[in-house]
Design an enzyme around this catalytic site. Sequence first.
Site, mmCIF file in Angstrom:
data_model
loop_
_atom_site.group_PDB
_atom_site.id
_atom_site.type_symbol
_atom_site.label_atom_id
_atom_site.label_comp_id
_atom_site.label_asym_id
_atom_site.label_seq_id
_atom_site.Cartn_x
_atom_site.Cartn_y
_atom_site.Cartn_z
ATOM 1 N N SER A 174 0.848 -1.185 0.000
ATOM 2 C CA SER A 174 0.000 0.000 0.000
ATOM 3 C C SER A 174 0.886 1.238 0.000
ATOM 4 O O SER A 174 1.874 1.295 0.740
ATOM 5 C CB SER A 174 -0.911 0.010 1.232
ATOM 6 O OG SER A 174 -1.723 1.169 1.249
ATOM 7 N N HIS A 188 -2.473 6.995 -4.790
ATOM 8 C CA HIS A 188 -2.647 5.910 -3.835
ATOM 9 C C HIS A 188 -2.764 4.615 -4.616
ATOM 10 O O HIS A 188 -3.400 4.567 -5.667
ATOM 11 C CB HIS A 188 -3.922 6.114 -3.011
ATOM 12 C CG HIS A 188 -4.465 4.841 -2.424
ATOM 13 N ND1 HIS A 188 -5.500 4.123 -3.019
ATOM 14 C CD2 HIS A 188 -4.111 4.122 -1.329
ATOM 15 C CE1 HIS A 188 -5.761 3.049 -2.303
ATOM 16 N NE2 HIS A 188 -4.930 3.008 -1.281
ATOM 17 N N TYR A 191 -2.458 -3.282 -3.388
ATOM 18 C CA TYR A 191 -2.731 -4.598 -3.977
ATOM 19 C C TYR A 191 -2.518 -5.645 -2.898
ATOM 20 O O TYR A 191 -1.505 -5.619 -2.193
ATOM 21 C CB TYR A 191 -1.858 -4.839 -5.213
ATOM 22 C CG TYR A 191 -2.275 -3.912 -6.325
ATOM 23 C CD1 TYR A 191 -3.413 -4.189 -7.076
ATOM 24 C CD2 TYR A 191 -1.592 -2.710 -6.565
ATOM 25 C CE1 TYR A 191 -3.858 -3.310 -8.063
ATOM 26 C CE2 TYR A 191 -2.023 -1.834 -7.541
ATOM 27 C CZ TYR A 191 -3.157 -2.139 -8.290
ATOM 28 O OH TYR A 191 -3.608 -1.261 -9.248
ATOM 29 N N ARG A 192 -3.495 -6.566 -2.758
ATOM 30 C CA ARG A 192 -3.520 -7.426 -1.589
ATOM 31 C C ARG A 192 -4.066 -8.816 -1.922
ATOM 32 O O ARG A 192 -4.779 -9.002 -2.916
ATOM 33 C CB ARG A 192 -4.381 -6.791 -0.489
ATOM 34 C CG ARG A 192 -5.778 -6.428 -0.967
ATOM 35 C CD ARG A 192 -6.487 -5.450 -0.052
ATOM 36 N NE ARG A 192 -7.811 -5.101 -0.559
ATOM 37 C CZ ARG A 192 -8.040 -4.125 -1.433
ATOM 38 N NH1 ARG A 192 -7.045 -3.391 -1.893
ATOM 39 N NH2 ARG A 192 -9.266 -3.862 -1.851
ATOM 40 N N ALA A 341 -2.740 -4.392 15.832
ATOM 41 C CA ALA A 341 -2.638 -3.480 14.699
ATOM 42 C C ALA A 341 -1.501 -2.484 14.919
ATOM 43 O O ALA A 341 -1.267 -2.001 16.033
ATOM 44 C CB ALA A 341 -3.954 -2.730 14.518
ATOM 45 N N ARG A 342 -0.784 -2.198 13.848
ATOM 46 C CA ARG A 342 0.316 -1.236 13.916
ATOM 47 C C ARG A 342 -0.209 0.101 13.385
ATOM 48 O O ARG A 342 -0.218 0.371 12.188
ATOM 49 C CB ARG A 342 1.503 -1.721 13.096
ATOM 50 C CG ARG A 342 2.788 -0.984 13.424
ATOM 51 C CD ARG A 342 3.986 -1.700 12.815
ATOM 52 N NE ARG A 342 5.230 -1.189 13.361
ATOM 53 C CZ ARG A 342 5.876 -0.135 12.868
ATOM 54 N NH1 ARG A 342 5.383 0.523 11.841
ATOM 55 N NH2 ARG A 342 7.023 0.254 13.409
ATOM 56 N N GLU A 344 0.763 3.223 13.412
ATOM 57 C CA GLU A 344 1.616 4.133 12.656
ATOM 58 C C GLU A 344 1.606 3.775 11.173
ATOM 59 O O GLU A 344 1.572 4.656 10.312
ATOM 60 C CB GLU A 344 3.045 4.097 13.200
ATOM 61 C CG GLU A 344 3.225 4.787 14.540
ATOM 62 C CD GLU A 344 3.047 6.294 14.453
ATOM 63 O OE1 GLU A 344 3.308 6.867 13.375
ATOM 64 O OE2 GLU A 344 2.649 6.906 15.463
#
Length: 391
Positions: A174, A188, A191-192, A341-342, A344
């Site tokens: 991302s 922006h 792709y996942r 979850a991170r 930052e």
Amino acid sequence: MSFKVAIRSFKTLSYVGSYKKIRERNLKFYCAAVIGAGYMAYQQHKNSSADMKEILQIKNYMAEPVTPISQLEKNPNDMKTQMELLIMRIQAEFCRALEKEEDEEAKFLVDRWTRKEGGGGITCVLQDGRVFEKAGVNISVVSGTLPPAAVQQMKTRGKNFDSQELPFFAAGVSAVIHPRNPMVPTIHFNYRYFEVTDKNGVQWWFGGGTDLTPYYLNEEDATHFHLTLKHACDAHDKTYYGRFKKWCDDYFSIPHRGERRGVGGIFFDDIDSPDQTSAFNFVTSCAEAVIPSYIPIVQKHKDDAYGYHERQWQLLRRGRYVEFNLIYDRGTKFGLFTPEARYESILMSLPLNAKWEYMHTPKPNSAEEKLMKVLKEPRDWLHLEQARQVA
């Protein structure tokens, strides 16, 4: 780097470097160049799933892969391996392409992180550059168990799971690039790949997209951007661009403002056909189209003149970007609901600076109003509907 990978990278960057010459030519040459680039990207990656030698060349990535090298080597044909290698390469190529547009001292900060439940990621951020005020290019490769809140997020998209807590795997790249010059648009892309296991077995799918958010409308740039994405799509399915362009216009909408975030691009989710390899190859082509779709626009405008007025408008539009990401973006919500979850990295997409003014309205017949008309009524940049009517 393997021979195939070297040739692939060279061809991609060669197209970027030659765009300045291309844009001075007439439309026929311009279209031929973009068509050639799209065909070339497809040919380069028809066999990408078989070329797994990249995992031995760690120096080509921004950091060491998240998954241990030994595990990647043992499972070269596993889609989880292929996707991780793809996003590692895309991250490195895009970061280096951006650095080439910056002053020599401006480099990405590389932050490799791990997650207790499983996996981790690599966050690359360039901040306060001369060309890019803030640029973030992240990859994540995570696994574990989805909690009920995250499962519910997926069910709202039509996913039908039989379990309340689900084992999952997710890998993605991302990026959000916020330039300093208001004449350069924000880009922006994401792709996942997901795998979720319930009592019925493994469900997999791909998602992604690339979209452009200008502060001042340049129709030539918008056409170039969409044409590049169209040819990446057309190499796999002639219907993809039209479908995914509309999906993008609908998704990147700010309902409470009655406007879109930008001039669109492509967006898709839950792609699980025609088969896993074909879907992966399509995602690969789209990810590789990012550099030729965007870098020429940066090169064209990064040294354009602007003043205080243009900067203030840019900050106001960035405020809209923040509103969409924090209120509507599904990826942000999914990330915040994921255990450990991170934050930052999840909030990397937010600009370094933004602004809100009470009841701001652009002046009639101004460049700002011209942009707003397009944001309120998405345009067919490639005149496909007109061509269909004529045909």
